[in-house]
Every structure is written in structure tokens, then in C-alpha cells.
Design an enzyme around this catalytic site. Structure first.
Site, PDB file in Angstrom:
ATOM      1  N   ARG A   1       0.598  -1.744  -0.495  1.00 35.29           N
ATOM      2  CA  ARG A   1       0.584   0.300   0.271  1.00 35.29           C
ATOM      3  C   ARG A   1       0.631   1.608   0.327  1.00 35.29           C
ATOM      4  O   ARG A   1       1.919   1.595   0.710  1.00 35.29           O
ATOM      5  CB  ARG A   1      -0.641  -0.001   1.184  1.00 35.29           C
TER       6      ARG A   1
ATOM      7  N   TYR B   1       0.239   5.632  -0.219  1.00 38.40           N
ATOM      8  CA  TYR B   1      -1.132   6.669   0.048  1.00 38.40           C
ATOM      9  C   TYR B   1      -0.602   7.107  -1.750  1.00 38.40           C
ATOM     10  O   TYR B   1       0.366   7.155  -2.398  1.00 38.40           O
ATOM     11  CB  TYR B   1      -0.460   7.639   0.745  1.00 38.40           C
TER      12      TYR B   1
ATOM     13  N   ASP C   1      -2.425   7.654  17.014  1.00 35.05           N
ATOM     14  CA  ASP C   1      -1.449   7.975  15.782  1.00 35.05           C
ATOM     15  C   ASP C   1      -0.987   9.380  16.109  1.00 35.05           C
ATOM     16  O   ASP C   1      -1.736  10.079  16.533  1.00 35.05           O
ATOM     17  CB  ASP C   1      -2.168   7.837  14.444  1.00 35.05           C
TER      18      ASP C   1
ATOM     19  N   ASP D   1     -10.111   6.920  14.930  1.00 34.02           N
ATOM     20  CA  ASP D   1      -8.783   6.661  15.186  1.00 34.02           C
ATOM     21  C   ASP D   1      -8.291   7.898  15.557  1.00 34.02           C
ATOM     22  O   ASP D   1      -8.606   8.958  14.811  1.00 34.02           O
ATOM     23  CB  ASP D   1      -9.027   6.388  12.841  1.00 34.02           C
TER      24      ASP D   1
END
Length: 295
Positions: free
Chosen positions: A135, A137, A173, A205
Site C-alpha cells: 500500500r 498513499y 496515531d 481513529d
């Protein structure tokens, strides 16, 4: 394998020393060449620069296994005694003086989606995959990105303040807004400034906005209002980036709770403390771990 020891210079940023790539043994007291990773769209590009400052070895080391940009690539962590440790479970959350440890997964201005492998022993950093592909972005992330160790967003906990959303089963995060591009596997001390409550496909998240304690502007910013003053437009830019990054893949934009804007430092600290307690319950098995590795 390539051993990369995180090095700190008293008057300059930390770098990674690639021991196995040195062409000869460096005499004690001499200044080695230091390899700096230049990641724009991947982590495979490498260049060598010379250090002109006395360097001091950090407490943690990062060891690469496999080749970058492959399914097998991993970055493992070792303590000063050479023991393999988990960047999620073994690195302390608190760093003293109101600071917190931050493990860099994705350096700023890169696009490879690196993350701690929460289901693998010792939770190394790897590149995320989807449908059999590595993956990336759709565009570079503009800030250093990673996690707060010893935190966990409990998927069984519904947050009444954020639309009743449940945790995403990952560590919290961090978006670090300092001027220097960090390196994958660096462990920095950061100051929390604000927090965004992102809702990703129904899961909560959290995104803590923080700054490295070593950044030249660190002393100037202590809350969300200071970020607006000294980094104008940054909080909104972060929100928009995380809102839109899945759209090129045909997915809807992510949503945000808490009035669709960043909450301040006090709220960030509240979330950090709460998710640290969730992690403690996970590690003591008071909360079922499922497929997560507790090693």
C-alpha cells in the site's frame, strides 16, 4: 540484515547509521559516513553523507530484515542490551517532563504506508498490504507519522463523545509537525498539542498532533491556539489530508467528531491517558487480545 543504530548529535538532528553498509571498520574516535534514507515515494532510495559532529548512540536500535518495498521487509527494535523489543509494548509511553515517546512509522514527504504489525511477535514495522499489493498513499504525507507506544484504541469501547464510535484496534496515531523529516524507526520525544477524532469507516481513529521536543519552535507551542499562531493553517491541512486521502481509491471521505475540528492539549492528554489504560487492560488480558501480539 542491516543494523541501523539511531544516533543523536548534541547540536544536530538524529540520523541512522547503517552498520552493515560501511565499507570498513571505523577507528575509535573517527567520524563515520552516515547513510540517510531519502524516501519520497518509497523507502528504497539511499544516499550517503558525511557527519561532522560527534555522535551519541541512542537507547534503541532498528534492524532491517528483508528488502525495502517487499512483502518480507520488517524493521525490528532492540534495546541497549541487544534484546528484541516491541515498539508498541516495550517502549515507555512517558518520556518525562510532560513529553511522550513517539515511534516514527512514516517519514514526512513519503507515501509508503508503513505501520507496526500488531499481530506479529515483537510488532515490527512493515508496509501495509491490500488485495495482494503493497500500500502507498495516493500522495506524500506532509508530516512525520507514527504511534504512541503503550496506547490502544479498544474496539469494544464506544465513545459517547464521538458519535458512539468504537476504537480501531490500533495504537494511537501521532502527526508530528516539526521541520525535520524523521526516519522510519526513530523514537522521538514529543509534546502533544491537539487532537483530531477521525472516524474511518465507522471506527474511531485518534490523531494526536504533536511536535518534537528538539524542534526550534517547540518552546513556542503548547496548545492548539499556538499551532494556529506559529504553524498557520496546519491543523486544517492535517484534517483535510486525512479526510480526503482515500477518495482517489473510490472510497468516501473520512469524517471527524468533536465539531469537525481539532481539540486542544487537555483533550489530547485525556485521550492518551484513557488509551494507555485500555492498553494496560489488553496487556494484562483483562480485555481479550484476539489476534493481537502481546509480545
Amino acid at each position: 540484515m542491516a543494523m541501523r543504530a539511531l544516533l543523536h548529535a548534541p547540536t544536530s538532528p538524529p540520523y541512522f547509521l547503517c552498520h552493515s553498509r560501511l565499507s570498513k571498520t571505523v577507528a575509535a574516535g573517527s567520524l563515520p559516513s552516515v547513510y540517510l534514507f531519502s524516501r519520497r515515494t518509497s523507502i528504497a532510495s539511499l544516499r550517503c553523507q558525511s557527519s561532522t559532529t560527534t555522535l551519541e548512540t541512542s537507547k534503541y536500535q532498528a534492524k532491517e530484515e528483508g528488502k525495502p518495498d517487499t512483502f518480507e521487509y520488517r524493521v525490528f527494535f532492540f534495546d541497549s542490551a541487544g534484546k528484541k523489543v516491541s515498539p508498541w509494548h516495550d517502549i515507555p509511553l512517558k518520556a518525562g517532563d510532560g513529553l511522550f515517546h513517539f515511534v516514527v512509522e512514516i517519514p514526512k514527504e513519503t507515501s509508503a504506508k508503513m505501520e507496526v504489525a500488531t499481530e506479529e511477535p515483537h510488532t515490527p514495522i512493515k508496509q501495509d498490504t491490500k488485495k495482494g499489493k503493497l500500500r502507498f498513499y495516493p500522495y506524500n504525507i506532509n508530516w512525520n507519522y507514527g504511534l504512541l507506544p503503550q496506547t490502544w484504541e479498544d474496539p469494544s469501547h464506544s465513545n459517547a463523545e464521538v458519535e458512539g464510535a468504537f476504537g480501531d484496534n490500533d495504537p494511537v496515531d501521532v502527526v508530528e509537525i516539526g521541520e525535520r523529516r524523521a526516519e522510519i524507526g526513530e523514537v522521538l520525544k514529543v509534546k502533544p498539542l491537539a487532537i483530531l477524532a477521525m472516524i474511518d469507516e465507522g471506527e474511531l481513529d485518534w490523531k494526536v498532533i504533536a511536535i518534537s521536543a528538539d524542534d526550534p519552535k517547540a518552546s513556542l507551542v503548547n496548545d492548539a491556539d499556538d499551532v494556529e499562531k506559529h504553524f498557520p493553517g496546519t491543523l486544517e491541512a492535517i484534517r483535510v489530508w486525512f479526510r480526503d486521502y482515500k477518495i482517489p481509491d473510490g472510497k468516501p471521505a473520512n469524517k471527524f467528531g468533536l465539531g469537525n475540528k481539532a481539540a486542544g492539549k487537555d483533550y489530547a492528554l485525556k485521550v492518551i491517558n484513557e488509551t494507555n489504560k485500555f492498553w494496560s487492560s489488553l496487556l494484562t488480558r483483562s480485555t481479550p487480545a484476539g489476534d493481537l501480539s502481546l509480545i
